[in-house]
Design an enzyme around this catalytic site. Sequence first.
Site: not given
Length: 478
Positions: A39, A135, A359, A379-381, A401
């Site tokens: 977030h 948020d 990473a 969602w970001n990935s 997910q």
Amino acid sequence: MAGVHEPPTGGDAAGANGSRSRWRRPRRVLMFPLPFQGHINPMLQLGDVLHARGLAVTVLHTGLNAPDAARHREFQFVPVPDGVPPDVAASGNVVDIIEAMNAAMEADGAAALRAVLESVVADETLPPAACIVFDANLLAVPSAAAAVGLRTLVLRTASAACLRCFMAYPMLHQKGYLPPQESKLYMPVKELPPLRVRDLFYSSRSDPKKMRELLARAMEATRNSSGVVINTLDALEKPELKRLCQELHIPMVLAPGPLHKLSSKNTRRSSMLDQDCSSSCIEWLDKQPTESVLYVSFGSLASMDAKEFLEVAWGLANSGHPFLWVVREDSVQGFDGGPDFPNGFEAAVHGRGKVIRWAPQLEVLAHPAVGGFWTHNGWNSTLESISEGVPMICRPQFADQMMNTRYVVNTWGVGLELEGELERGKIEEAVRKLMKEKEGEEMRDRAKELKKTVADCLETGGTSQVAIDKLVDYILSM
């Protein structure tokens, strides 16, 4: 444009390059993210985009997972008491943490938060505040903002499909889709295609009543806001955005994603975890053949038990493919100092497998050596993988997910799901299918086409750039 509700506009509006509405006085935007990695990053990315278009940015933040202000010197940072007890914070239970945070912030009519906002708004050394972007899980914000005369905008850091699922939560319970029943897991949810019962947002680890109450209040905050910004893009979720515009009945719904691509800053600066930056993992990738490496990372929160960890290790080893595997210190339950790898693993993967603690994911996914991503499908990935044209092995665990996985596999066709119990033979088969077989190559081709679609949205005049310009004009009109 599908996915956008526009407010009335006036004055001159020059092109889509940030020069619009310069006749108006400089303004400032307040931003308040939920204190979790998935977030915080999109909120700071949006802040960077707005700052690049001439708006001053003040970031409110909790003590829990506070961002490093030294990495964002262009922003003003202001702490807000969060009241989360140490044992609750250490539990890692997201719903319990949010509940404790909201209870503390709403105490005494949100007096503490209101005092912070009053002080920030009264700061005459900075441009006047136009609004607060927050948020919607931070339930104390709407009343505190109203008390000081601030309008609110909601940033949704998950997909448009996820927001529609949240809005439908009462219906999902009323019609018996939730709580999910084992015999109905694969039953379609006809009101929310292409989702099935197993894809719905639901956590068996959280109190169902608390979850419903939190979502109901978050949706109320969203509907009562002056607009919603969703970190997605029109080309990816056109039907979902169109339905949201019909169902929300608020002044503006904008989809300017993916925000990490619009942001000019290196997102690595926002990570709460130390990253194995370009020194080792990027140099290692530089030595690998094109599209040969499977990148494996399950995000900042997901974990597995010791048996699952063992199966993943041997599944990767037995696949015969190069891999870059992120193993956080807390990746395995009960091993906070980091898990022990099985005997013989290091020898089996010598020269083709690399394990790191964290990473620079954006750099890794953009590297030509990476040909696949085994992900938890946060969602970001998911957005980051799509943006770089990298197909996915999907292993969702909780929250949104599962529905992200459904879209990746069923709607966009750029991944496969690894279902059921983790077992080394199934893992080996999935890796080979994605990295070597025809089915994986077809997914890779579709992923590359989707990457081009994302790039088009980000061009001048593309839907994401236009959405940001509309947002800036909207803020300046407040």
